[in-house]
Design an enzyme around this catalytic site. Structure first.
Site, PDB file in Angstrom:
ATOM      1  N   GLU A 244       0.870  -1.182   0.000  1.00 62.70           N
ATOM      2  CA  GLU A 244       0.000   0.000   0.000  1.00 62.70           C
ATOM      3  C   GLU A 244       0.906   1.230   0.000  1.00 62.70           C
ATOM      4  O   GLU A 244       1.638   1.459   0.957  1.00 62.70           O
ATOM      5  CB  GLU A 244      -0.900   0.001   1.240  1.00 62.70           C
ATOM      6  CG  GLU A 244      -1.879   1.166   1.236  1.00 62.70           C
ATOM      7  CD  GLU A 244      -2.484   1.473   2.602  1.00 62.70           C
ATOM      8  OE1 GLU A 244      -3.561   2.071   2.646  1.00 62.70           O
ATOM      9  OE2 GLU A 244      -1.872   1.138   3.637  1.00 62.70           O
ATOM     10  N   HIS A 317     -11.388  -1.136   2.126  1.00 61.64           N
ATOM     11  CA  HIS A 317     -12.044  -0.868   3.411  1.00 61.64           C
ATOM     12  C   HIS A 317     -11.825   0.564   3.903  1.00 61.64           C
ATOM     13  O   HIS A 317     -12.355   0.930   4.950  1.00 61.64           O
ATOM     14  CB  HIS A 317     -11.505  -1.851   4.455  1.00 61.64           C
ATOM     15  CG  HIS A 317     -10.041  -1.652   4.695  1.00 61.64           C
ATOM     16  ND1 HIS A 317      -9.078  -1.951   3.738  1.00 61.64           N
ATOM     17  CD2 HIS A 317      -9.366  -1.145   5.741  1.00 61.64           C
ATOM     18  CE1 HIS A 317      -7.895  -1.638   4.209  1.00 61.64           C
ATOM     19  NE2 HIS A 317      -8.030  -1.150   5.422  1.00 61.64           N
TER      20      HIS A 317
HETATM   21  C1  NOJ Z   1      -3.925   1.637   6.028  1.00 60.36           C
HETATM   22  C2  NOJ Z   1      -5.087   0.741   6.317  1.00 60.36           C
HETATM   23  O1  NOJ Z   1      -5.688   0.364   5.117  1.00 60.36           O
HETATM   24  C3  NOJ Z   1      -6.005   1.504   7.244  1.00 60.36           C
HETATM   25  O2  NOJ Z   1      -7.247   0.877   7.419  1.00 60.36           O
HETATM   26  C4  NOJ Z   1      -5.287   1.720   8.541  1.00 60.36           C
HETATM   27  O3  NOJ Z   1      -6.061   2.552   9.371  1.00 60.36           O
HETATM   28  C5  NOJ Z   1      -3.921   2.384   8.333  1.00 60.36           C
HETATM   29  N1  NOJ Z   1      -3.195   1.841   7.224  1.00 60.36           N
HETATM   30  C6  NOJ Z   1      -3.076   2.198   9.561  1.00 60.36           C
HETATM   31  O4  NOJ Z   1      -2.698   0.860   9.688  1.00 60.36           O
END
Ligand code: NOJ
Length: 547
Positions: A244, A317
């Site tokens: 990500e 999400h």
């Molecule tokens: C990205 C995740 O997708 C999200 O849901 C989360 O709050 C943050 N990273 C922190 O882990």
């Protein structure tokens, strides 16, 4: 094409947010056994990978993205025996499971952090990032948390601040400490040995940070750390890894995903998502500029054509529902959801479907802030209303972009709570479950569900969708996104009308044909392409052009 084929090139991934998927024991919380009970449904859809959002031990400050034990399962989701059963049952159906790896930070209840905060000379102290107060005894610097407020939390016992880029219950790990690297690698190998299909790596672009230089994302050591991780863990395994990476440009994405560099399979980039955030602020939503979306999607297709690999997604999400964002929730919900699906799934890359997307689930507009559960939504409501934004305005922004839009329970049928649970769910179900639900979709041969099933099957059957070249058409058109996918054998034209008006376009001669084979459409399948083509509201199709 100079790409060595990999199993994940023609895979389609389905993301499950476990607490909202299916509740097997009626405690209002989705769980692993609930997921197991839906594997046949996923098999019917045709996906062959599940990305499981975190199910590890966690105090659930950020719904499990705050992990207190990476090698145990949170009791609310089940047990490690349930996890093993999920892996085995999925494998029987040729479905691989990829785990969500959250290693930029841990929970403040992780044993490492509990030790670290005991004293400045504790052996675990250096697992985290500590700084002295400034001269006035305040925060070391102005760094802000993604969830609002400062990124520094004062620790009374030792008189120093620790860094938390997310909530104050998510202290950042210090990746400069080789012991942190070793521990994480060991844990990853433990999961790999269990037979998982790979990892989705949460905010992985933050691990190379250099705090004193104010660098958080894309730090100078980032790619070295990832290459070391690759070498120590999954590098010689046949797994899917997806990072990500919010700030990735195509150049950066190539660093991560060029196989010669031994990093990841691919990354998630968000340029096509943040176009409707004014100056990058999700709480100031602005309308979509379609030509900008077209430019971004095209840029990523073209720039990663021969080097690296794209992920393809509209939802996850953390994001609002795509049919609400770029489609239409009302009259044209079904055609617009299908149009968005076709547009995405006919591109080159690995598609991701987020639970409920396959039935066209929409955003929710809860009437009160008390109906919301997401820590980011609640924190920003507080911060922004304290800073003068009216509660009504902030609630309106929440309706558009809150992460809870994605997190309402999966709508299985029209019974109470959408068939998700017999008990009151941890977050309310979207009231539209009475007509938007899986049972209805499975009963209707023209449903969005079967459209997704068809797209997934096409990808498995047609190499041109997986590996073909991409060329945009109608680049400057304000309403229509079009492109041609081609290989030595075949050319496929995809046209999508992103508006609620019908539109007529003039096709260049090279795209006209007396007879075409339609692969998929959301209105009447065209059988010929004349000089002018009229697309109905949100109409989209993919056709094979004669050789
Ligand atoms: C990205 C995740 O997708 C999200 O849901 C989360 O709050 C943050 N990273 C922190 O882990």
């Amino acid at each position: 094409m100079n790409i060595t084929p990999k199993w994940w090139h023609d895979a389609v991934v389905y993301q499950i947010y476990p607490r909202s998927y299916c509740d097997s024991n009626n405690d209002g919380m989705g769980d692993l056994r609930g997921i197991i009970s839906k594997l046949d449904y996923l098999k019917t859809l045709g996906v062959n990978v599940i990305w499981l959002s975190p199910v590890y031990q966690s105090p659930m400050d950020d719904n499990g993205y705050d992990i207190s034990d990476y090698q145990d399962i949170a009791p609310m989701f089940g047990t490690m025996a349930d996890m093993d059963e999920l892996l085995a049952e999925a494998k029987q159906r040729d479905i691989r499971i990829i785990m969500d790896l959250v290693v930029n930070h841990t929970s403040d209840e992780h044993p490492w952090f509990k030790e670290a905060r005991k004293s400045k000379d504790n052996p675990y102290r250096d697992y985290y990032i500590w700084r002295q107060p400034n001269e006035d005894g305040g925060v070391p610097d102005e760094m802000g948390s993604v969830f609002g407020g400062t990124a520094w939390e004062f620790d009374e016992q030792t008189g120093e601040y620790f860094l938390h880029i997310f909530s104050k219950r998510q202290p950042d790990l210090n990746w400069e400490n080789p012991k942190v690297q070793e521990e994480v690698h060991k844990m990853m190998n433990w999961w790999i040995d269990k037979g998982i299909g790979g990892f989705r790596l949460d905010v992985i672009d933050l691990i190379g940070k250099e705090i004193d230089k104010k660098i958080t994302g894309n730090g100078p050591r980032l790619h070295t750390l990832i290459q070391e991780m690759n070498r120590a863990t999954f590098g010689d395994k046949d797994v899917l890894t997806v990072g990500e990476t919010w700030d990735a440009t195509p150049e950066i994405a190539k660093l991560y995903s060029n196989p010669a560099r031994d990093e990841f399979s691919m990354v998630f980039q968000f340029e096509h998502i943040s176009l409707t955030w004014q100056h990058g602020d999700k709480w100031s939503p602005i309308p979509l500029d379609l030509p900008a979306l077209k430019r971004v999607l095209t840029k990523w297709q073209v720039e990663l054509a021969d080097e690296g690999w794209n992920s393809l997604f509209w939802n996850n999400h953390d994001l609002p529902r795509i049919v609400s964002k770029y489609g239409c929730e009302g009259e044209y919900r079904v055609p617009s959801a299908k149009m968005l699906a076709t547009t995405l799934h006919m591109m080159k890359g690995t598609p991701y479907v987020f639970q409920g997307e396959e039935i066209g689930m929409t955003n929710v507009a809860f009437p009160s802030i008390d109906d919301y559960r997401d820590i980011e939504t609640l924190n920003f409501y507080k911060v922004r209303t304290e800073n003068g934004v009216s509660p009504e305005d902030q609630l309106a922004a929440i309706h558009v972009n809150s992460r809870d839009n994605a997190r309402t329970p999966m709508q299985w049928d029209d019974s109470a709570n959408g068939g998700f649970s017999d008990a009151q769910p941890w977050i309310n179900v979207n009231p539209n479950y009475t007509h938007i639900n899986v049972a209805q979709a499975l009963d209707d041969p023209n449903s969005i569900f079967y459209h997704y099933q068809h797209l997934i099957a096409l990808r498995k059957a047609m190499p041109v969708i997986v590996y073909g070249s991409f060329e945009p058409v109608f680049e400057d058109h304000p309403a229509v996104f079009g492109y041609v996918r081609a290989n030595d054998d075949v050319r496929v034209l995809v046209l999508s009308n992103f508006t609620r008006e019908s539109v007529t376009v003039d096709l260049p001669e090279s795209l006209q044909a007396e007879q075409v084979e339609c692969l998929i459409s959301n209105y009447t399948a065209p059988s010929t392409l004349a000089q002018t083509v009229t697309l109905q509201p949100y109409e989209s199709f993919a056709v094979v052009l004669p050789a």
